[in-house]
Design a protein around this motif. Structure first.
Motif, short mmCIF file in Angstrom:
data_model
loop_
_atom_site.label_atom_id
_atom_site.label_comp_id
_atom_site.label_asym_id
_atom_site.label_seq_id
_atom_site.Cartn_x
_atom_site.Cartn_y
_atom_site.Cartn_z
N GLY A 151 21.79 4.74 -1.77
CA GLY A 151 20.48 5.37 -1.62
C GLY A 151 20.49 6.86 -1.81
O GLY A 151 19.52 7.54 -1.43
N ALA A 152 21.52 7.40 -2.42
CA ALA A 152 21.61 8.85 -2.64
C ALA A 152 20.44 9.34 -3.48
O ALA A 152 19.96 8.65 -4.38
N GLY A 153 19.99 10.57 -3.17
CA GLY A 153 18.96 11.21 -3.95
C GLY A 153 19.56 11.99 -5.12
O GLY A 153 20.77 12.07 -5.27
N ARG A 154 18.68 12.58 -5.92
CA ARG A 154 19.12 13.26 -7.13
C ARG A 154 20.09 14.41 -6.85
O ARG A 154 21.13 14.52 -7.50
N GLY A 241 21.73 12.66 -13.18
CA GLY A 241 21.18 12.51 -11.84
C GLY A 241 20.44 11.20 -11.70
O GLY A 241 20.64 10.45 -10.72
N ALA A 242 19.59 10.88 -12.67
CA ALA A 242 18.83 9.62 -12.64
C ALA A 242 19.75 8.41 -12.75
O ALA A 242 19.54 7.39 -12.07
N LEU A 243 20.78 8.49 -13.60
CA LEU A 243 21.68 7.36 -13.78
C LEU A 243 22.49 7.08 -12.52
O LEU A 243 22.68 5.92 -12.13
N ILE A 244 22.97 8.14 -11.87
CA ILE A 244 23.75 7.94 -10.64
C ILE A 244 22.87 7.40 -9.52
O ILE A 244 23.27 6.50 -8.77
N VAL A 245 21.66 7.94 -9.39
CA VAL A 245 20.72 7.42 -8.40
C VAL A 245 20.46 5.94 -8.63
O VAL A 245 20.45 5.13 -7.69
N HIS A 246 20.28 5.56 -9.89
CA HIS A 246 20.05 4.15 -10.23
C HIS A 246 21.25 3.29 -9.83
O HIS A 246 21.08 2.22 -9.23
#
Length: 335
Positions: A151-154, A241-246
């Motif tokens: 659930g990490a944020g950007r 950032g988006a890929l890791i959050v996903h």
């Protein structure tokens, strides 16, 4: 700081590499492998940085760095999750197999979990596959992360990026439609790929690393002829950032997880698929895109997929034309 793993043992032998990729020094007085360093980065990262400074000043024993002696920075990893951040690439490869692209692909990243237990070295041969398999290369950017909580944020996701590198995600195009038709995703169609000889910390990339993207031209040649020169920072719909959050939405990511960008792909000036390098365009980072454009423009694909003896090279250079990560240069093995 630049790091590499020399071949030797299943997880290689970690070395710090000079900025010009000419020299390296052993890290074993500090830590033996890259995975060990990633597991306790707060402890080992600063010590490795200090060693890099000592190498720069000639204050530690050093040896010549030879890229052909390097394994992929992580010869095996706990996880390899490859996204598809360049929507232009998705549109083209889906068009090639007669599939429309859902509009949701522009807002929700695609990602698959690939095999991570046996990466090829950046100069290792790609095993031979028959023509029906449709063996293709894919020039990509990848990051290695530290521990990322579920659930990490950007901001938390980008702060976890430890290293940046290039990738060749080998794909067997002829097998992909049948596998996807089963509704369970890629497996046999994604054999082992490889990563650049050197992995680089984001701070060492300077302005080339910003906004969660690596900015710079990915130079791809096939049999010593220009094939593609797209900019990795352009037309990237989903940054890292988006890929890791996903990837971390429903599970934590362990230190040493590798996240890929998917094939780097730029649109043409008119917003279309762009032209091949041989016709003055920026070209492509995989054969499948070129074949799709050939079909759109001329009614049929002319460029064959990889054949025994073919050699692909993937590299990025800085403003002084110095190699940043070293080169992935792989020949398809003879049958």
């Amino acid at each position: 700081m630049k790091l590499a793993s020399l071949k030797g043992g299943r997880d290689g032998r970690l070395v710090v590499v000079s900025d010009d990729l000419a020299w390296c020094c052993d890290t074993r007085p500090i830590v033996g492998t890259l995975q060990e360093a990633l597991d306790d980065w707060d402890r080992y990262g600063p010590q490795l940085e200090a060693l890099a400074v000592s190498l720069m000043h000639g204050a530690v024993p050093q040896q010549r760095f030879h890229e052909h002696e390097a394994a992929s920075p992580l010869p095996r990893a706990y996880q390899w999750a490859d996204g598809s951040a360049y929507v232009n690439h998705i549109e083209l490869v889906r068009r090639a197999r007669g599939a429309e692209m859902p509009e949701s692909f522009r807002t929700d990243p695609l990602m698959y979990q690939g095999g991570s237990d046996a990466f090829l070295g950046p100069r290792d041969d790609i095993p031979a596959y028959d023509d029906a398999a449709g063996c293709d290369f894919e020039g990509e950017v990848a990051v290695v992360v530290g521990d990322v909580p579920q659930g990490a944020g950007r901001d938390e996701a980008l702060a976890a990026v430890r290293l940046v590198m290039l990738a060749n995600d080998v794909s067997l195009r002829g097998m992909i439609p049948g596998e996807l038709a089963k509704g369970f995703g890629f497996f046999q169609s994604k054999p082992p790929g490889s990563f650049s000889p050197v992995a680089v910390t984001p701070d060492a990339l300077g302005d080339a690393w910003r906004d969660g993207k690596l900015h710079g031209v990915i130079e791809v040649t096939l049999n010593d002829k220009p094939f593609g020169q797209p900019d990795a920072g352009v037309d990237m719909t989903f940054d890292f950032g988006a890929l890791i959050v996903h990837a971390a939405a429903t599970r934590p990511l362990s230190a040493g997880t590798i996240i890929g960008s998917g094939t780097v792909s730029n649109r043409g000036p008119d917003g279309g698929p762009g032209k091949p390098a041989a016709k003055g365009g920026v070209g492509y980072c995989c054969i499948a895109e070129q074949r799709t454009v050939e079909t759109l423009l001329g009614g049929e694909a002319k460029t064959p997929f990889l054949r025994p003896g073919d050699t692909v090279r993937i590299e990025m250079r800085d403003g002084r034309r110095h190699s940043v990560f070293g080169a992935i240069e792989q020949r398809m093995a003879d049958c």
